[in-house]
Design an enzyme around this catalytic site. Structure first.
Site, PDB file in Angstrom:
ATOM      1  N   CYS A 102     133.925 -31.703  12.211  1.00  0.00           N
ATOM      2  CA  CYS A 102     133.060 -32.508  11.342  1.00  0.00           C
ATOM      3  C   CYS A 102     133.791 -33.640  10.626  1.00  0.00           C
ATOM      4  O   CYS A 102     133.158 -34.536  10.083  1.00  0.00           O
ATOM      5  CB  CYS A 102     132.365 -31.609  10.329  1.00  0.00           C
ATOM      6  SG  CYS A 102     131.312 -30.348  11.089  1.00  0.00           S
TER       7      CYS A 102
ATOM      8  N   HIS B  64     130.134 -35.746   4.422  1.00  0.00           N
ATOM      9  CA  HIS B  64     129.679 -35.080   5.648  1.00  0.00           C
ATOM     10  C   HIS B  64     128.479 -34.206   5.328  1.00  0.00           C
ATOM     11  O   HIS B  64     128.501 -33.408   4.387  1.00  0.00           O
ATOM     12  CB  HIS B  64     130.814 -34.246   6.238  1.00  0.00           C
ATOM     13  CG  HIS B  64     130.333 -33.218   7.209  1.00  0.00           C
ATOM     14  ND1 HIS B  64     129.548 -33.539   8.293  1.00  0.00           N
ATOM     15  CD2 HIS B  64     130.494 -31.866   7.235  1.00  0.00           C
ATOM     16  CE1 HIS B  64     129.250 -32.430   8.950  1.00  0.00           C
ATOM     17  NE2 HIS B  64     129.814 -31.415   8.324  1.00  0.00           N
TER      18      HIS B  64
ATOM     19  N   ASN C 186     123.024 -30.703   9.950  1.00  0.00           N
ATOM     20  CA  ASN C 186     124.449 -30.976  10.126  1.00  0.00           C
ATOM     21  C   ASN C 186     124.675 -31.468  11.556  1.00  0.00           C
ATOM     22  O   ASN C 186     124.544 -30.706  12.512  1.00  0.00           O
ATOM     23  CB  ASN C 186     125.244 -29.699   9.861  1.00  0.00           C
ATOM     24  CG  ASN C 186     126.746 -29.893   9.958  1.00  0.00           C
ATOM     25  OD1 ASN C 186     127.224 -30.891  10.480  1.00  0.00           O
ATOM     26  ND2 ASN C 186     127.491 -28.923   9.452  1.00  0.00           N
TER      27      ASN C 186
END
Length: 358
Positions: A116, A257, A287
């Site tokens: 990520c 993020h 996500n």
């Protein structure tokens, strides 16, 4: 890392999102999960996410987002860097095929794996390569199809992740220009490599091995990851603000993020960034790992709220463990968006000639 002379500036922004939308009830029904849509939203901030249809891969999303960023910039990239956890194949890398389909044969192209944190790692890597003279107009893409590696029956991960791709084109410019990358901070801690992991399929546990875990799905220890993410993102963001010489009160766009809304709020609260300066899309997209930050950069609503040149803070945390932050000024480039289509590896010549924002 701080750049006081010439640096990379964001001059093109693109995105690609699949059309298929799954709300929380869809995910629950798909995996027979023992939870509720209300619980998922209250704990994560996620209400919906996108999934690719059958036959569409990470490379297809990357090609579409890259083409959109090229159109936004109006220039031809000379390097392709693809940040992804979900490449089309373990071998070869996906980036060369993406470059080929974009008509960029001969340009250096490689994948970067920092989960990520991947896009910010890629942004910093491309900036360093540009400053070193290894390229002039790099294309940095974050693209993921997490729907391919998520166990639909895993309550810990199935509600969280979605698919998508975002991209930026860079070129050299002064630190005061809109879109300029001013400072960066990168880090890792391999002692936590089992907190976010796909246990099977690599050289540690080959897919045809009769011993060891054969689990091919993405697994995560959520509580431990939460604590690491808040601390690492906060510390990294503080370091990069210090390097840039920016007080937190001067930040006008905080983009973390998009892992969990509570993580994002905790980090921003600890930094002292006002709620009105926090931007994201987790509620609608979930996500999207390495794609999450560039998808916020490409969001039309975010662009309508911000002036070119305003101080922007990016920060991310991912498997590895890895973390990364960057300070930049908000770009003036108008984002472009393209749909994905299954590809066979053939170059798409029209992508190099279709110019101007959508």
């Amino acid at each position: 890392m701080r750049w006081n002379d010439s640096t990379a500036t964001v001059v093109g922004i693109g995105s690609c999102l699949p059309d298929r939308v799954l709300d929380n009830d869809d995910v629950i029904a798909r995996g027979s999960l023992n939870t509720s849509g209300t619980w998922i939203r209250s704990r994560t901030g996620i209400g919906r996410r996108r999934y690719v249809p059958p036959g569409v891969s990470t490379g297809d999303l990357a090609v579409a987002a890259g083409a959109a960023a090229m159109r936004s910039a109006g220039i031809v990239p000379d390097l392709v860097l693809l940040a992804t956890t979900t490449p089309d194949h373990h071998c070869p890398a996906t980036a060369p095929a993406v470059a080929h389909r974009l008509g960029l044969d001969g340009a250096p192209a490689f994948d970067l794996s920092a989960v990520c944190s991947g896009f910010v790692y890629g942004l910093v890597t491309a900036t360093a390569l540009l400053r070193a003279g290894a390229c002039n107009t790099p294309l940095v893409i974050g693209a993921e199809t997490y729907s391919a590696i998520i166990d639909p029956h895993d309550r810990e991960t199935a509600p969280l992740f979605g698919d998508g791709a975002g991209a930026v084109v860079l070129r050299a410019g002064p630190p005061g220009a809109p879109g300029a990358v001013r400072a960066a901070d990168l880090g890792s801690d391999g002692s936590g490599d089992q907190l976010i992991v796909i246990p099977g399929g690599g050289s540690r546990h080959p897919p045809l091995s009769c011993t060891g875990p054969a689990d091919p799905y993405f697994r995560m220890r959520g509580r431990a990851v939460y604590a690491h993410a808040v601390r690492r993102m906060t510390d990294s963001a503080r370091r990069v603000l210090r390097e840039a010489g920016w007080p937190a009160s001067s930040v006008r766009a905080f983009i973390g993020h998009q892992a969990n809304q509570r993580i994002l709020d905790s980090v921003a609260d600890r930094l002292g960034i006002d709620a009105r300066h926090r931007y994201g899309n987790i509620g609608e997209l979930g996500n999207t790992a390495a794609a999450s930050i560039p998808l916020v950069l490409a969001d039309d609503g975010v662009h309508a709220s911000l002036e070119p040149g305003c101080r922007t803070l990016l920060t991310a945390f991912g498997g590895g463990l890895t973390w990364a932050s960057a300070a930049l000024t908000w770009p003036a480039a108008a984002p472009c968006h393209r749909p994905a289509a299954p590809g066979t590896g053939s170059p798409s010549a029209h992508l190099l000639h279709d110019r101007g924002p959508s």
